[in-house]
Write an enzyme that holds these catalytic residues in place. Structure first.
Site, PDB file in Angstrom:
ATOM      1  N   CYS A  34       0.817  -1.220   0.000  1.00  0.00           N
ATOM      2  CA  CYS A  34       0.000   0.000   0.000  1.00  0.00           C
ATOM      3  C   CYS A  34       0.853   1.274   0.000  1.00  0.00           C
ATOM      4  O   CYS A  34       0.324   2.370  -0.121  1.00  0.00           O
ATOM      5  CB  CYS A  34      -0.964   0.012   1.179  1.00  0.00           C
TER       6      CYS A  34
ATOM      7  N   HIS B  29     -11.589  10.935  -9.055  1.00  0.00           N
ATOM      8  CA  HIS B  29     -10.514  10.955 -10.057  1.00  0.00           C
ATOM      9  C   HIS B  29      -9.336  11.832  -9.630  1.00  0.00           C
ATOM     10  O   HIS B  29      -8.817  12.631 -10.409  1.00  0.00           O
ATOM     11  CB  HIS B  29     -11.054  11.355 -11.434  1.00  0.00           C
TER      12      HIS B  29
ATOM     13  N   GLU C 124     -13.556   0.179   0.663  1.00  0.00           N
ATOM     14  CA  GLU C 124     -12.402   0.365  -0.204  1.00  0.00           C
ATOM     15  C   GLU C 124     -12.284  -0.757  -1.236  1.00  0.00           C
ATOM     16  O   GLU C 124     -11.873  -0.527  -2.366  1.00  0.00           O
ATOM     17  CB  GLU C 124     -11.130   0.426   0.646  1.00  0.00           C
TER      18      GLU C 124
END
Length: 147
Positions: A37, A78, A130
């Site tokens: 991550c 985005h 998520e």
């Protein structure tokens, strides 16, 4: 968006509003223990916000759904979450863009907006998914009623 049930918040307000939304964003966790991550990667985040109150506004809303969407997906969709340095940073783990922190920051942004409204609704819970198998629920320790 997949219709789903969320963990319920028990309260004694007259009205409860839930707003589902999603946004696509990238992030990385700036800590050596974050493993993979630490690399930039993306998710389609699914968010549910629970708001409650006793009074409606002059238009008959507890809160306008579009305002909630603008606060969350309007800001983050985005984008690279780490670039939102007014929200996240790489110095304090409480401000890293982990799912836990994203949920808390969404709560803080939504509640800041709600505090400007005359009918004073309260954000009771923010749910952030998520991945298909991982989600976080953030609830403030205490929610004060107005009046």
């Amino acid at each position: 968006m997949l219709q789903q049930m969320y963990p319920q918040v028990f309260h004694d307000y007259s009205y409860e509003l839930n707003k589902d939304m999603q946004f696509a964003a990238a992030h990385f966790v700036p800590h050596e223990e974050a493993g993979r991550c630490r690399n930039i990667h993306g998710h389609t985040y699914f968010v549910n916000i629970t708001i409650a109150g006793d009074e409606l506004d002059d238009s008959g809303f507890l809160v306008n759904f579009q305002a909630l969407k603008k606060i969350v997906s309007g800001q983050f969709d985005h984008t690279l979450l780490n670039d939102h340095t007014n929200v996240f940073n790489d110095q304090n783990p409480n401000d890293f863009p982990t799912t836990e922190v994203v949920a808390r920051k969404i709560y803080e942004m939504v509640q800041a907006h709600l505090d400007t409204l005359l009918n004073k609704p309260k954000c009771l819970q923010v749910f952030v998914r998520e991945t298909p198998t991982s989600y976080v629920v953030y609830r403030p320790k205490k929610v004060k009623r107005h009046g």
